[in-house]
Design an enzyme around this catalytic site. Structure first.
Site, PDB file in Angstrom:
ATOM      1  N   ASP A 117       0.829  -1.206   0.000  1.00 10.70           N
ATOM      2  CA  ASP A 117       0.000   0.000   0.000  1.00 10.70           C
ATOM      3  C   ASP A 117       0.869   1.265   0.000  1.00 10.70           C
ATOM      4  OD1 ASP A 117      -2.322   1.500   0.131  1.00 10.70           O
ATOM      5  OD2 ASP A 117      -3.146   0.424   1.851  1.00 10.70           O
TER       6      ASP A 117
ATOM      7  N   ASP B  57     -10.600   1.772  -3.525  1.00  5.08           N
ATOM      8  CA  ASP B  57     -11.118   1.502  -2.182  1.00  5.08           C
ATOM      9  C   ASP B  57     -12.629   1.482  -2.177  1.00  5.08           C
ATOM     10  OD1 ASP B  57      -8.820   1.135  -0.845  1.00  5.08           O
ATOM     11  OD2 ASP B  57      -8.777   3.062   0.173  1.00  5.08           O
TER      12      ASP B  57
HETATM   13  C1  DGJ Z   1      -5.879   1.764   1.862  1.00  4.99           C
HETATM   14  C2  DGJ Z   1      -6.216   0.555   1.043  1.00  4.99           C
HETATM   15  O1  DGJ Z   1      -6.604   0.934  -0.239  1.00  4.99           O
HETATM   16  C3  DGJ Z   1      -7.255  -0.262   1.781  1.00  4.99           C
HETATM   17  O2  DGJ Z   1      -7.677  -1.334   0.983  1.00  4.99           O
HETATM   18  C4  DGJ Z   1      -6.681  -0.728   3.071  1.00  4.99           C
HETATM   19  O3  DGJ Z   1      -5.614  -1.595   2.823  1.00  4.99           O
HETATM   20  C5  DGJ Z   1      -6.229   0.461   3.887  1.00  4.99           C
HETATM   21  N1  DGJ Z   1      -5.371   1.323   3.140  1.00  4.99           N
HETATM   22  C6  DGJ Z   1      -5.527   0.027   5.137  1.00  4.99           C
HETATM   23  O4  DGJ Z   1      -5.017   1.063   5.830  1.00  4.99           O
END
Ligand code: DGJ
Length: 721
Positions: free
Chosen positions: A457, A523
């Site tokens: 991430d 997301d």
């Molecule tokens: C952002 C990501 O896109 C989410 O899927 C998740 O992993 C969160 N971060 C976790 O902090």
């Protein structure tokens, strides 16, 4: 492999695309044609083509024609955006390269995704710079180029920018690019390709949640199936730009390159700078343009070829509430519906109880996990699933042991700390010790827990990203370092898969995809939003590289409620996963989800190898997309009602991509075969005998679509008889 030397015209053809280059006169190559295949052309024909392309000298202009090379230079008379900008303390601000050698190679069949490779070596003796251009045509018909600039002087040379271009014909009068924000990536915008420059520049230090992915110019009214289109992609995960430029002299071009912060690339004697690869894709319609990217990606030796495992990700199921028994129960439920990979998301490491602390301290939290992750990992493995783990390696919370021990590893400049974003700062991988720390931590954890998959991430833009102690600009070095870090990890752990996630789809580009195996598309897992996000991300990436999950009945990011069939049918067209607390799902929901998982497993060989197609349907509320097998023996289509239509019944939709001369049998495909709609009357063909029609008929006349409630979809299969 055949190698030839040239100073002439070159014609590269692949998959219905032609690229003609004029390499005469010791000048940098000029693109005479990039577009539809011109057929076999003799050397004379190529020379005539170049001659007929050359324009007259007009009043109030230079007295010589202005050749626009792939790296346009002011010395040639080009007064648009320059190919190379840089200087030596104010000197040598303009270049005039002469070509020393042009070499073309034709790799043999089966030697990877490149069909033709051209290398051009040029030098500017006055400016003491050498330029190596690489221009390649892939077997799928993409054109890609990059440049390496070497400082041949004892005095340092500062590179301010390097832009590589491809011309498009005057017929390209419309532009399409993508923009967006967190939870709504890849929103298309269209405009006229007017005189001037349409610039998409990104200074976020990551590819960008709003990155266009592809900057497209095309014929008026182009669609997925119609109109000629030319698109450009910059394969770089840091600052970058792409532009569409049209001059009153009749030149139209697309260009792209890295965007450099002041002083970021300063070449000492003998040092060089290599630009990212800049890709160009031509198509008759956006589907063909996208198909060339998909074909290229699939031809790479390291493209993920094993069946893409059904993945359960814990994020929206538990967020930071890590509890071993709850997670084991979730793993049980995941295995029961057929999941094959279990990914523990954010919240497992030291001090990470919420998003204010812990980033950087990559040790398993002893309070939550007294026995480490072993009890969960062993449980997951015992259930026959692979274990994956979330990391955000380039980030650090000020509230972490790492930040307290090494404040000098935080990117900053001017003696001030950048504003935080999600309570975090950026760890400077340009520091060898910071880099070594991360490599050691990742390596150790991957080894200890037999991690098969990393969700990598990156949750903030880089602001004032300076490298200490002097605060010099560091985004270029940061981007190169993260590439190195991933590469090194993959060398140490053969078979390790990595997902590129960045607040969802903030790091999607062919640079990161050289070293990762899928992207987290967004997301936002609201299926309606996902229809549009996946559609447009698909301009660059094939379905198997798109993380697509089935979320809870009510989407966490929009509050919308969707049926399980709509959620799962949307996730089907990607790398399918689940992001939902299944311990709270009813027995019926789990049983239905298991049916979708089985359908995905049955269909993934087709979905992950076939040609992606989208119909240009006049009703904006009715979308049809699908995947056609490479041999066109079979196709799966989704009919998606995104909103209510003005027209009712919906009318006919075309099924694109089939072999016109073959006959196909149509059948609604379970489990997505029950139209839930506003009428109690059955659609005749849906209920009746299996329809058999030629691909030509299905692609031209089409079929009557079932009337659906909004935010519902159905699946139809076409099989050659
Ligand atoms: C952002 C990501 O896109 C989410 O899927 C998740 O992993 C969160 N971060 C976790 O902090």
């Amino acid at each position: 492999m055949a190698e030839r030397l040239h100073d002439d015209y070159l014609h590269f053809r692949a998959a219905g695309m032609s690229l003609v280059l004029d390499c005469t006169g010791g000048l940098l190559p000029r693109v005479v044609h990039w577009g539809a295949d011109l057929g076999d052309l003799t050397r004379d024909a190529l020379a005539f083509l170049a001659l007929t392309e050359a324009a007259q000298v007009m009043s109030c202009s230079l007295d010589e024609p202005v050749p626009v090379s792939v790296l346009p230079q002011q010395s040639a008379g080009w007064l648009g955006t320059a190919g190379l900008t840089g200087h030596r303390n104010g000197e040598d601000f303009s270049t005039s390269f002469s070509v020393r050698s042009v070499r073309s190679v034709r790799p043999g069949a089966g030697e990877g995704p490149v069909a033709h490779r051209l290398t051009v070596d040029a030098v500017d003796g006055q400016a003491e710079l050498a330029l190596a251009l690489e221009i390649e045509v892939t077997t799928s018909g993409l054109v890609r180029q990059r440049a390496t600039l070497t400082n041949e002087s004892d005095r340092p040379y500062t590179v301010d920018g390097l832009l590589l271009t491809l011309p498009v014909p005057g017929q390209a009068t419309e532009l399409l690019d993508l923009t967006g924000r967190h939870l709504r990536e890849r929103s298309p915008q269209r405009h006229q390709f007017t005189l001037g420059t349409h610039l998409r520049e990104n200074w976020r230090g990551r590819t960008g949640i709003d990155a266009t992915l592809v900057h497209v110019a095309g014929e008026s009214g182009f669609g997925f199936r119609t109109g000629e289109v030319w698109g450009l992609h910059v394969a770089w995960s840091g600052n970058h730009r792409s532009l569409a430029e049209r001059t009153p002299a009749g030149v139209s071009l697309l260009g792209g390159g890295e965007s450099l912060l002041p002083g970021e690339v300063r070449l000492a004697a003998g040092e060089c700078y290599t630009s990212p690869w800049i890709y160009g894709s031509y198509g008759h319609g956006l589907d063909e343009l996208a198909g060339r990217f998909h074909g290229y990606l699939r031809d790479r030796a390291h493209h993920p070829r094993s069946p893409r495992p059904v993945t359960l990700n814990t994020w929206e199921a538990v967020y930071f509430q890590h509890d071993v028994s709850k997670l084991k129960a979730l793993a049980d439920a995941a295995a029961e519906v057929g999941a094959e990979r279990f990914v523990l998301d954010d919240g497992w490491f030291q001090g990470r109880r919420n998003d204010t602390a812990g980033l950087g301290d990559w040790y398993v939290d002893k309070d939550v996990w007294p026995d480490g992750l072993h009890p969960l990992v062993d449980h997951v493995h015992a259930l026959g699933m692979q274990f994956g783990l979330w990391f955000e390696p380039e980030m650090v919370n000020p509230d972490s042991d790492l930040a307290r021990a090494h404040p000098e590893w935080i990117m900053a400049t001017g003696g001030r700390t950048p504003p935080t974003a999600r309570n975090q700062q950026v760890l400077d991988l340009g520091h060898p010790e910071a880099y070594a720390y991360l490599l050691e931590r990742l390596d150790a954890l991957v080894t200890e827990y037999r991690i098969g998959y990393i969700k990598w991430d990156h949750n903030r833009d880089l602001v004032e990203a300076g490298h200490s102690p002097r605060g010099t600009a560091g985004v270029h070095a940061q981007t190169a370092a993260v590439y190195r870090l991933i590469d090194e990890l993959r060398v140490r752990h053969t078979g390790l898969e990595i997902e590129s996630c960045s607040s969802g789809g903030g790091r999607i580009d062919l640079g990161i995809l050289e070293r990762t195996d899928r992207v987290w598309t967004s997301d936002c897992i609201d299926a309606l939003e996902r229809q549009q996000i996946q559609r447009w991300t698909g301009l660059l990436l094939p379905p198997e590289l798109l993380g697509t999950h089935v979320a809870s009945p009510v989407a966490h990011t929009t509050g919308r409620a969707h049926t399980l069939d709509f959620r799962a049918g949307t996730a089907l067209f990607g790398h399918f996963g689940i992001e939902w607390d299944l311990t709270l799902a009813s027995a019926e929901e789990r049983a239905r989800l298991a049916e979708w998982v089985s359908a995905y497993k049955r269909l993934r060989p087709l979905l992950h190898s076939g040609t992606v197609v989208r119909a240009d349907h006049p009703d904006p509320a009715l979308w049809l997309h699908g995947v056609v097998a490479p041999d066109r023996s079979r196709a799966v289509y989704a009919l998606v009602q995104t909103a209510t239509s003005v027209q009712s019944p919906p009318g006919r939709v075309r099924l694109p991509g089939l072999d016109p001369d073959a006959v196909y049998r149509l059948s609604p495909l379970p489990p997505g075969n029950s139209p839930e709609g506003p009428t109690g009357y059955a659609l005749p063909w849906w209920q009746g005998d299996k329809v058999e029609l030629a691909g030509r008929v299905l692609g031209t006349a089409g079929i009557q679509a079932p009337a659906l409630y909004p935010e519902r979809m159905v699946l139809v299969e076409a099989r050659r008889v």
